[in-house]
Write an enzyme that holds these catalytic residues in place. Sequence first.
Site, PDB file in Angstrom:
ATOM      1  N   ASP A  85       0.865  -1.177   0.000  1.00 51.65           N
ATOM      2  CA  ASP A  85       0.000   0.000   0.000  1.00 51.65           C
ATOM      3  C   ASP A  85       0.902   1.227   0.000  1.00 51.65           C
ATOM      4  O   ASP A  85       2.081   1.150   0.313  1.00 51.65           O
ATOM      5  CB  ASP A  85      -0.911  -0.033   1.246  1.00 51.65           C
ATOM      6  CG  ASP A  85      -2.133   0.853   1.054  1.00 51.65           C
ATOM      7  OD1 ASP A  85      -2.234   1.517   0.001  1.00 51.65           O
ATOM      8  OD2 ASP A  85      -2.987   0.883   1.963  1.00 51.65           O
ATOM      9  N   ASP A 120      -3.081   7.674  -3.688  1.00 51.30           N
ATOM     10  CA  ASP A 120      -4.342   8.381  -3.932  1.00 51.30           C
ATOM     11  C   ASP A 120      -4.693   9.251  -2.730  1.00 51.30           C
ATOM     12  O   ASP A 120      -3.993   9.239  -1.721  1.00 51.30           O
ATOM     13  CB  ASP A 120      -5.463   7.374  -4.218  1.00 51.30           C
ATOM     14  CG  ASP A 120      -5.598   6.344  -3.108  1.00 51.30           C
ATOM     15  OD1 ASP A 120      -4.569   5.999  -2.481  1.00 51.30           O
ATOM     16  OD2 ASP A 120      -6.725   5.890  -2.846  1.00 51.30           O
ATOM     17  N   CYS A 272     -14.807 -23.318  17.488  1.00 53.33           N
ATOM     18  CA  CYS A 272     -13.948 -23.462  16.325  1.00 53.33           C
ATOM     19  C   CYS A 272     -12.965 -24.607  16.548  1.00 53.33           C
ATOM     20  O   CYS A 272     -12.470 -24.785  17.656  1.00 53.33           O
ATOM     21  CB  CYS A 272     -13.194 -22.159  16.094  1.00 53.33           C
ATOM     22  SG  CYS A 272     -11.930 -22.259  14.833  1.00 53.33           S
ATOM     23  N   CYS A 274     -10.134 -24.977  14.621  1.00 55.59           N
ATOM     24  CA  CYS A 274      -8.896 -24.687  13.894  1.00 55.59           C
ATOM     25  C   CYS A 274      -7.712 -25.110  14.781  1.00 55.59           C
ATOM     26  O   CYS A 274      -7.871 -25.276  15.986  1.00 55.59           O
ATOM     27  CB  CYS A 274      -8.818 -23.205  13.524  1.00 55.59           C
ATOM     28  SG  CYS A 274      -8.208 -22.128  14.829  1.00 55.59           S
ATOM     29  N   CYS A 277      -7.298 -23.373  18.118  1.00 51.78           N
ATOM     30  CA  CYS A 277      -8.347 -23.487  19.139  1.00 51.78           C
ATOM     31  C   CYS A 277      -8.574 -24.915  19.626  1.00 51.78           C
ATOM     32  O   CYS A 277      -9.107 -25.102  20.711  1.00 51.78           O
ATOM     33  CB  CYS A 277      -9.691 -23.003  18.586  1.00 51.78           C
ATOM     34  SG  CYS A 277      -9.729 -21.285  18.116  1.00 51.78           S
TER      35      CYS A 277
END
Length: 527
Positions: A85, A120, A272, A274, A277
């Site tokens: 960025d 920008d 969860c 995953c 976890c």
Amino acid sequence: MSFQVHGKDLLGRIGTIKTKSGAFVTPHMFPVLDPHHRILGREFFDRVGIHAVMTNAYLLKRGLQGLDPVDVHRTLDYPGTVATDSGAYQILEYGRVGVTPEEIVGYQEKINTDIGVILDIPTGFRSDPSRARWTVDETVRRADRALEVITRKDILWVGPVQGGVHLEEVERSAREMAKRDFAIYALGSPTELMETQRYDVLVDMIMAAKRALPTGKPFHLFGAGHPVLFPFLVALGCDLFDSAAYALYARAGRYLTSDGTQLLGDMVEFVCACPACVDASPEEFMRSQGEEADTRLVQHNLWTCFSELRRIREAIRKGRLWELLELRSHAHPSLKECFDRINQYSEILERSTPAVKPHGIFYLGSSSDNRPEKLRFVSKLSGSVEEKRKFALVLPGRWRRPYHEDPRYESVAKAFDDHPKVSICFYSLIWGPVPIELDETFPIAQTEGPDTADPTVLRERAKAISEFLQSQHPKSVILVSDGPYGRAVKAELSRTFAKRTLTVLNGESLKPDAIVKSVERKLVRKA
Ligand SMILES: [Zn+2]
């Protein structure tokens, strides 16, 4: 670079973006990495399925003041695709940055980024129309200056669209950027809208930008990183996101789930499974606060984001992205509002949805009424019957599909299917009137829906059936009434058709043979 699209549903798509450092699948979220504080390694990213990350070229430049630029892949110890960025977000936060648009383009080239953003001017959330106009004009001027100084064509350059909440400015900005050849287009300034849950405005902004941008290029939404929004954003045509939310949230003890954020302190157990976890409890996370627990929470948050992206891709492959939106719209009132706003664009979503899908669809009630398949059905209904016939035979269209194969009425449908004077129409809870001509077209026979509804819905459907029949101008209507729906149709037809035109047979008490005989008698008498 190439962007190949492999699957579509609504405005959502599955694609592959190739950069000089590799390929990755979209929709994708670039996790924004802090180059000075690395907590996750590339093994972890590979495991999660993260093949492109992002960092901030402006912060990198500022942090290494005076030093020679270093390849960003080396700085991050990450060989895959790195997007950078430009510092525009810092302009939004601090008003200005001490770098010129030309400098930051040159710097991104020197650090060998794969995807670069021009500097920008973000419009932000609170800009008035004249400030918004200025940010759009200034971003266009900066785009032109950047395009002049860009030397490396092997970098994918991102053209940012600004305009904030001023939709006409967003559209004008997108139109201007579309004239300039960028590999990727992006929409700025959504972060505050997401934080304040003004998803309806966000939907409008995305649609205003998408309207004016080329469809063959990837579309990036800056700063979106909560999985709860991903299905909606993808459905509107966002291919790319970037966010540091997974890490910022973790620092505040916030646990991301696909239907909202939870505070660790409010949770008793993880739902969860995953790797972060699976063997742990929220209490353990809390107890071991500091580096280790923070890292595990960061990991969980990323697992959640990427498993949601996988779920979305699977939904697109199966043609069931709309079902996923319906499901997620029940997670929070603001998401319901988001979904309702998306419904206002359903005709645009319809145009990019495949006509035939690999799987059937689910009809879940009125929330499914604006889905592309339903809109298409309604629009082709009036042209579906080639020849208007003297007799309309109206039969129940129940859960068995195609309707003419429902064992209860199969023999009745068969007896009159090819009759030159009879047209058959089923009354279906999902579709309303289904002429036998459409009975086997996709997705009428492939749709799962309920077999019961409340009286209001029954009346609404009955009205649609009556309107359709009136448009066919039959001399005689023979209704086989069955169940509460049949009675609702009977009530409606009794109101719209004269007594001598309408014949009602009771499907609940008559056997199919008896129904066939009754209909035949009618045909003879009225011939
Ligand atoms: Zn987890």
